[in-house]
Design a protein around this motif. Structure first.
Motif, mmCIF file in Angstrom:
data_model
loop_
_atom_site.group_PDB
_atom_site.id
_atom_site.type_symbol
_atom_site.label_atom_id
_atom_site.label_comp_id
_atom_site.label_asym_id
_atom_site.label_seq_id
_atom_site.Cartn_x
_atom_site.Cartn_y
_atom_site.Cartn_z
ATOM 1 N N LYS A 199 0.811 -1.223 0.000
ATOM 2 C CA LYS A 199 0.000 0.000 0.000
ATOM 3 C C LYS A 199 0.840 1.267 0.000
ATOM 4 O O LYS A 199 0.560 2.207 -0.751
ATOM 5 N N VAL A 200 1.886 1.306 0.820
ATOM 6 C CA VAL A 200 2.611 2.559 1.027
ATOM 7 C C VAL A 200 4.028 2.557 0.478
ATOM 8 O O VAL A 200 4.664 3.616 0.391
ATOM 9 N N GLY A 201 4.548 1.392 0.110
ATOM 10 C CA GLY A 201 5.934 1.307 -0.348
ATOM 11 C C GLY A 201 6.312 2.286 -1.440
ATOM 12 O O GLY A 201 7.403 2.882 -1.401
ATOM 13 N N PRO A 202 5.433 2.502 -2.462
ATOM 14 C CA PRO A 202 5.793 3.439 -3.535
ATOM 15 C C PRO A 202 6.006 4.879 -3.076
ATOM 16 O O PRO A 202 6.614 5.671 -3.799
ATOM 17 N N ALA A 203 5.514 5.237 -1.880
ATOM 18 C CA ALA A 203 5.662 6.613 -1.400
ATOM 19 C C ALA A 203 6.919 6.811 -0.561
ATOM 20 O O ALA A 203 7.202 7.923 -0.111
ATOM 21 N N VAL A 204 7.691 5.740 -0.337
ATOM 22 C CA VAL A 204 8.956 5.845 0.390
ATOM 23 C C VAL A 204 10.080 6.035 -0.618
ATOM 24 O O VAL A 204 10.163 5.310 -1.614
ATOM 25 N N VAL A 205 10.935 7.017 -0.392
ATOM 26 C CA VAL A 205 11.957 7.386 -1.377
ATOM 27 C C VAL A 205 13.353 7.245 -0.793
ATOM 28 O O VAL A 205 13.540 7.223 0.427
ATOM 29 N N ARG A 206 14.313 7.141 -1.692
ATOM 30 C CA ARG A 206 15.730 7.207 -1.311
ATOM 31 C C ARG A 206 16.221 8.624 -1.584
ATOM 32 O O ARG A 206 15.910 9.214 -2.623
ATOM 33 N N ILE A 207 17.003 9.157 -0.655
ATOM 34 C CA ILE A 207 17.553 10.504 -0.801
ATOM 35 C C ILE A 207 19.070 10.412 -0.803
ATOM 36 O O ILE A 207 19.672 9.941 0.169
ATOM 37 N N ASP A 208 19.686 10.835 -1.891
ATOM 38 C CA ASP A 208 21.142 10.905 -1.995
ATOM 39 C C ASP A 208 21.557 12.369 -1.906
ATOM 40 O O ASP A 208 21.010 13.223 -2.618
ATOM 41 N N ALA A 209 22.488 12.660 -1.022
ATOM 42 C CA ALA A 209 22.937 14.036 -0.810
ATOM 43 C C ALA A 209 24.445 14.120 -0.953
ATOM 44 O O ALA A 209 25.176 13.181 -0.596
ATOM 45 N N ALA A 210 24.906 15.226 -1.499
ATOM 46 C CA ALA A 210 26.346 15.469 -1.647
ATOM 47 C C ALA A 210 26.642 16.891 -1.201
ATOM 48 O O ALA A 210 25.893 17.821 -1.502
ATOM 49 N N ARG A 211 27.724 17.037 -0.484
ATOM 50 C CA ARG A 211 28.150 18.375 -0.087
ATOM 51 C C ARG A 211 29.651 18.489 -0.236
ATOM 52 O O ARG A 211 30.399 17.520 -0.088
ATOM 53 N N THR A 212 30.104 19.694 -0.532
ATOM 54 C CA THR A 212 31.525 19.959 -0.737
ATOM 55 C C THR A 212 32.159 20.416 0.568
ATOM 56 O O THR A 212 31.677 21.345 1.217
ATOM 57 N N ILE A 213 33.215 19.736 0.945
ATOM 58 C CA ILE A 213 33.953 20.060 2.166
ATOM 59 C C ILE A 213 35.301 20.651 1.760
ATOM 60 O O ILE A 213 36.023 20.074 0.943
ATOM 61 N N ILE A 214 35.622 21.793 2.304
ATOM 62 C CA ILE A 214 36.906 22.442 2.029
ATOM 63 C C ILE A 214 37.879 22.085 3.141
ATOM 64 O O ILE A 214 37.663 22.402 4.308
ATOM 65 N N SER A 215 38.942 21.371 2.776
ATOM 66 C CA SER A 215 39.960 21.010 3.764
ATOM 67 C C SER A 215 41.254 21.744 3.440
ATOM 68 O O SER A 215 41.553 22.026 2.283
#
Length: 394
Positions: free
Chosen positions: A69-85
């Protein structure tokens, strides 16, 4: 009063309400999964499977029905951020510069990637997830169960409750009904859906182990949430995914586990997540009431430690202030270290959790009437809450 001495004496039992939280090492927030690009190479220690659970009707297939019933409404979220070292400082050495010249740049950007979960709350692409999943992200990508991917835009995030809302440009999307987390009882069956360790669309089940677990009780004193505890398996990458009841309604947002523990997962009650989400959609931020105090529940053990310091705290119950932030509302109202809060707006308080709830439910700019005990004398102090200063994570 010697604040540093008092802080040292009571370290590990204090909670901040707008000051600097005393860190603990017991909580592992389910941060975006950064080790799941090749899950077959990830060592996984199997935990004992929870016993089978059944809906009150006795239907052993209710988990299957909920997932369908609800599985199609669950999503994967991929995030990327730039870190300055910063690059090493050896090139500032005059001797090395004779051979290598001046370093053109000492800043080296690197990209940090992670993944989490979320769920649709509107057909036009509004998604609830955890703040720590998207915090500081330059790029957010949302993947649906049917394989479609979309660029995500963060509408707002609230680190204090660890709730965020992101938006994708799409319509007629599947959604999940939201339940009521105020009526939950320990022992109720629950289902978690998410993307732990990069394993998309993973389903686990269990029961509600407890409700109303305070943030301080699980080692997250910088948060303002009373968590749902569950034994449904929750792992890195489950962050932001739904905790569902047997009817397929969201009753919590999975967010944290206790490091080194098994069968102990925690979720943000959906009533809290929904309230914060509405404010983020409307304003892009949430203002939390702030006093600027650090406090500890006055127990016999704490009282004994204080007595050994020779401090004049005569009360045996209430909430002891061990630090007051300079220039804060509490400082402006004249509160001091060593004061014991006994009631707020005529409601008696016996522990820090009660103080946190009353302050969180107060209104910014509307004075709170505090009854305190100081040097054996009772006094009334009016404190006007201000917006909590928020510092971005990492």
């Amino acid at each position: 009063m010697k604040t540093n001495l008092l802080l040292m004496l009571l370290s590990g039992v204090a909670v901040s309400l707008g000051g600097c939280a005393i860190p603990t090492n017991t909580l592992e927030t389910q941060s975006p999964n950064t080790q799941a690009q090749n899950p077959t190479n990830t060592p996984i220690v199997a935990a004992p499977a929870p016993p089978a659970i059944f809906q009150s009707s006795g239907d052993p297939n209710f988990v299957v029905k909920v997932v369908q019933k609800v599985g199609p409404a669950v999503v994967r979220i991929d995030a990327a951020r730039t870190i300055i070292s910063r690059s090493p400082d050896e090139f500032s050495d005059p001797f090395l510069r004779r051979f290598f010249g001046d370093s053109p740049s000492r800043s080296r950007p690197r990209v940090e990637r992670g993944s989490g979960s979320g769920f649709m709350i509107s057909g036009n692409g509004q998604i609830l997830t955890n703040s720590h999943v998207v915090n500081g992200a330059d790029i957010v990508t949302v993947r649906l169960k049917d394989g479609r991917t979309f660029d995500g835009r963060v509408l707002g995030e609230d680190p204090i409750t660890d709730v965020a809302v992101i938006k994708i440009d799409a319509n007629n999307l599947p959604t999940i009904a939201l339940g009521n987390s105020e009526t939950l009882q320990p022992g109720e069956p629950v289902i978690a859906i998410g993307n732990p360790l990069g394993l998309d669309n993973t389903v686990t089940s269990g029961i509600i182990s407890a409700t109303g677990r305070s943030s301080s009780a699980i080692g997250a004193s910088d948060k303002r949430v009373d968590y749902i505890q569950t034994d449904a398996a929750i792992n890195p990458g489950n962050s932001g995914g739904p905790l569902l009841n047997a009817r397929g309604e969201v009753i919590g947002m999975n967010t944290a586990i206790l490091q080194g523990a098994q069968g102990l997962g925690f979720a943000i009650p959906i009533n809290t997540a929904q309230r914060i989400g509405k404010e983020l959609i409307a304003n892009g931020k949430v203002d939390h009431p702030y006093l600027g105090i650090q406090m500890v529940t006055l127990t016999p053990e704490v009282k004994e430690r204080i007595d050994r310091l020779g401090l004049n705290v005569t009360s045996d119950r209430g909430v002891l202030l061990i630090d007051v932030v300079p220039s804060s509302p509490a400082a402006a109202a004249g509160l001091r270290e060593g004061d014991v809060i006994q009631s707020i707006n005529n409601q008696s308080v016996a522990n820090i959790e009660e103080v946190q709830k009353l302050v969180e439910n107060s209104k910014i700019g509307i004075p709170l009437q505090l009854q305190i005990q100081r040097n054996g004398q009772t006094a009334q102090v009016a404190v006007k809450p201000a917006p909590l200063p928020i510092q971005k994570e990492g």
